[in-house]
Design an enzyme around this catalytic site. Structure first.
Site, PDB file in Angstrom:
ATOM      1  N   GLU A 181      -9.145  39.020  69.022  1.00  0.00           N
ATOM      2  CA  GLU A 181      -8.638  40.376  69.214  1.00  0.00           C
ATOM      3  C   GLU A 181      -9.347  41.312  68.230  1.00  0.00           C
ATOM      4  O   GLU A 181      -9.266  41.115  67.020  1.00  0.00           O
ATOM      5  CB  GLU A 181      -7.127  40.405  68.966  1.00  0.00           C
ATOM      6  N   GLY A 218       3.239  42.426  65.809  1.00  0.00           N
ATOM      7  CA  GLY A 218       2.044  42.463  64.972  1.00  0.00           C
ATOM      8  C   GLY A 218       1.055  41.414  65.422  1.00  0.00           C
ATOM      9  O   GLY A 218       1.076  40.988  66.582  1.00  0.00           O
ATOM     10  N   LYS A 238      11.148  47.584  58.648  1.00  0.00           N
ATOM     11  CA  LYS A 238       9.982  47.825  57.781  1.00  0.00           C
ATOM     12  C   LYS A 238       8.792  48.285  58.628  1.00  0.00           C
ATOM     13  O   LYS A 238       8.173  47.500  59.341  1.00  0.00           O
ATOM     14  CB  LYS A 238       9.582  46.573  57.002  1.00  0.00           C
ATOM     15  N   CYS A 251      -2.077  46.406  71.921  1.00  0.00           N
ATOM     16  CA  CYS A 251      -1.918  44.948  72.023  1.00  0.00           C
ATOM     17  C   CYS A 251      -2.345  44.431  73.381  1.00  0.00           C
ATOM     18  O   CYS A 251      -2.864  43.326  73.492  1.00  0.00           O
ATOM     19  CB  CYS A 251      -0.472  44.570  71.744  1.00  0.00           C
ATOM     20  N   GLU A 262       2.589  49.646  56.509  1.00  0.00           N
ATOM     21  CA  GLU A 262       2.321  50.458  55.309  1.00  0.00           C
ATOM     22  C   GLU A 262       1.384  51.640  55.613  1.00  0.00           C
ATOM     23  O   GLU A 262       1.409  52.649  54.916  1.00  0.00           O
ATOM     24  CB  GLU A 262       1.737  49.570  54.204  1.00  0.00           C
ATOM     25  N   GLU A 294       6.273  39.722  69.228  1.00  0.00           N
ATOM     26  CA  GLU A 294       5.405  40.454  70.166  1.00  0.00           C
ATOM     27  C   GLU A 294       4.038  40.527  69.509  1.00  0.00           C
ATOM     28  O   GLU A 294       3.834  41.324  68.587  1.00  0.00           O
ATOM     29  CB  GLU A 294       5.937  41.877  70.388  1.00  0.00           C
ATOM     30  N   GLY A 337       2.347  36.499  62.768  1.00  0.00           N
ATOM     31  CA  GLY A 337       3.445  35.894  63.521  1.00  0.00           C
ATOM     32  C   GLY A 337       3.647  34.432  63.132  1.00  0.00           C
ATOM     33  O   GLY A 337       4.782  33.968  62.967  1.00  0.00           O
TER      34      GLY A 337
END
Ligand code: NDP
Length: 490
Positions: free
Chosen positions: A386, A232, A179, A288, A182, A254, A237
């Site tokens: 973040e 993500g 997936k 990331c 989006e 991750e 997560g």
């Protein structure tokens, strides 16, 4: 919102080797023009179920189970060939859809092909071992695919993240339901066009689209899925770990980071200033491992902040498809709003060396100026959370001990970097940093041959290299009794 009919292309979900119609679609945007560039079919719970069942059937009883490791490797080489042959189209699409500069998108697509080639080569290098049990028995291990993998990826490196997941899974003999995010499903859907031609039987790779909270969540809780591989945010997560617990799926994560980029006074000056900017502003800071906490030794601190700000003025913002562009727009309105809220916060938490808003020259598009906040305290929110945009927090330190303490004072542990000409100091810092990757006198290079993944709340499991393949393999021990006498216990 205006749409240019000419440019809008429709994409359908790819399930069991077929592109299938869906009841609903969602729009996909060009973040530079804010226009709709594609419409993509939504996979609802019933379609997620179809995709998982197709993968399950392919794994349990299809021809895939007897496809040799050599042939799985050949399939990956063919996929790599397709990607290379269509690299210009894929790079342009990736650049338009994410907003990243075309030159960076070209590197990403080359890395996609390299990733498929790497795992194509690794497919038939997986072996078991013979275990040193007593002489009256033989014990050996077999490596077997985990089964059906649900793979959920983010929007910052769309096709590359798909390759990091599909490459090792196919090499290991797993079946996949992927997936994409989006916001950026387009290049993965183009890849779907070549899966059958590359030799993948129906159901081995399925690609479905939709919102994380529905389509993604249905994949995570589905009893037919053996493993979830997720890249993500840490927040999602945590949701995934909880949701996967009921079926005790294997999970690899991750996640994000707030990575320290540490500069000692003896670092090569030009390389250091360059490295500080590259570490945080590449890909608009939507990385990331972004070096978003820039730790600078007090002896050079003021001069370093000034030099960074001076050089950052030269970063060329522009349309993603221009070859001059070094920074494009952020991926979406949502991300633009999120980063803008941190810009407002940063102004109250620290001093601004450069940037802090929207560049005036763009009437449209989710552009944000490269921004450097300095005199940031490591307890400030802009130093802890973040941001995932072009926002640097510069923090002063005094000596090696304080550098290490601040560097590790974060819930994350994905990456870090240290800049110095003193080899003893460099390696002491490397050993002390709690992170899955530490660079010395560089930041960001990533190679498929080397492991990638985080410590602490940056996740668990590793991608890339043989480590990435391990996550798609089970270990079976086979015990053979060589002693013909009965056990004789009763
Ligand atoms: P998100 O965590 O918001 O989304 C990642 C993916 O998860 C998307 O496909 C999303 O779907 C899906 N998702 C969202 N909610 C759920 C749910 N409840 N169940 C299942 N799936 C769900 O991250 P972003 O897309 O915003 O990406 C940015 C993040 O990714 C950053 O934190 C970044 O650090 C991290 N990242 C980590 C990397 C690494 O290697 N460590 C590499 C690249 C990025 P949708 O958005 O379509 O609704």
């Amino acid at each position: 919102m205006t749409t240019t009919a000419k440019a809008v292309k429709s994409y359908r979900n790819y399930i069991n080797g077929q592109f299938v119609e869906a009841k609903e679609t969602f729009p996909v945007y060009d973040p530079a023009t804010e226009e709709v560039i594609a419409s993509v079919a939504v996979a609802d719970a019933a379609e997620v179920d179809r995709a998982v069942k197709a993968a399950r059937a392919a794994f349990d009883s299809g021809p895939w189970a007897t496809t040799t490791a050599q042939d799985r490797g050949r399939i990956l080489f063919k996929l790599a060939e397709k990607v290379r042959a269509n690299a210009a189209m894929l790079a342009e699409l990736e650049s338009r859809n994410t907003g990243k500069p075309i030159v960076e998108a070209e590197f990403d697509i080359a890395d996609v092909a390299t990733c498929f080639e790497y795992y194509g080569g690794l497919a038939n290098k997986v072996t078991g071992s013979v275990n040193p049990v007593p002489a009256n028995a033989l014990s050996f291990t077999m490596r077997e695919p985990v089964g059906v993998a649900g793979q959920i990826i983010p929007w910052n490196y769309p096709l590359l993240m798909a390759a990091w997941k599909l490459g090792p899974a196919i090499a290991a003999g797993c079946c996949c339901v992927l997936k994409p995010a989006e916001q950026t499903p387009l290049t993965a859907m183009e890849l779907a066009n070549w899966l059958e031609e590359a030799g993948l039987p129906p159901g081995v790779v399925n690609i479905i689209n939709g919102v994380g909270e529905t389509t993604g969540a249905a994949l995570v809780t589905h009893a037919g899925v053996d493993k979830i591989a997720f890249t993500g945010s840490a927040a999602v997560g945590k949701i995934i770990v909880k949701a996967a617990a009921d079926t005790l799926k294997r999970v690899t994560l991750e996640l994000g980071g707030k990575s320290p980029n540490v500069f000692f006074a003896d670092a090569d000056w030009e390389a250091a200033v360059d490295g500080a900017l590259f570490g945080v502003f590449i890909n608009q800071g939507e990385v990331c491992s972004a070096g978003s906490r820039i730790l600078v030794e007090k002896k050079i601190y003021s001069k370093f902040v000034e030099a960074m700000a001076e050089k950052a003025k030269r970063i060329k913002l522009g349309p993603p498809l221009s070859r001059e562009t070094k920074m494009g727009p952020l991926v979406s309105k949502e991300q633009y709003d999120r980063v803008s809220s941190y810009l407002a916060l940063g102004k109250s938490e620290a001093k601004t060396a450069i940037g802090g808003g929207r560049p005036r020259e763009f009437a449209k598009g989710y552009y944000v100026e490269p921004t450097i906040f300095y005199d940031v305290d490591n307890s400030a929110r802009i130093a802890r959370e973040e941001i995932f945009g072009p926002v640097a927090s510069v923090i002063p330190f005094d000596g090696e001990g304080e550098a290490i303490r601040i560097a590790n004072d974060t819930p994350y542990g994905l990456a870090g970097a240290v800049w110095t000409r003193d080899i003893y100091k460099a390696f002491r810092v490397v050993k002390s940093m709690r992170a899955g990757i530490v660079w010395v006198n560089h930041m960001q290079p990533t190679y498929v041959e080397a492991p990638w993944g985080g410590y602490k709340q940056s996740g668990f499991g590793r991608e890339l290299g043989p480590w990435g393949m391990e996550e798609y393999l089970e270990t079976k021990q086979v015990f053979v009794n060589l002693d013909e006498a009965p056990i004789g216990w009763y």
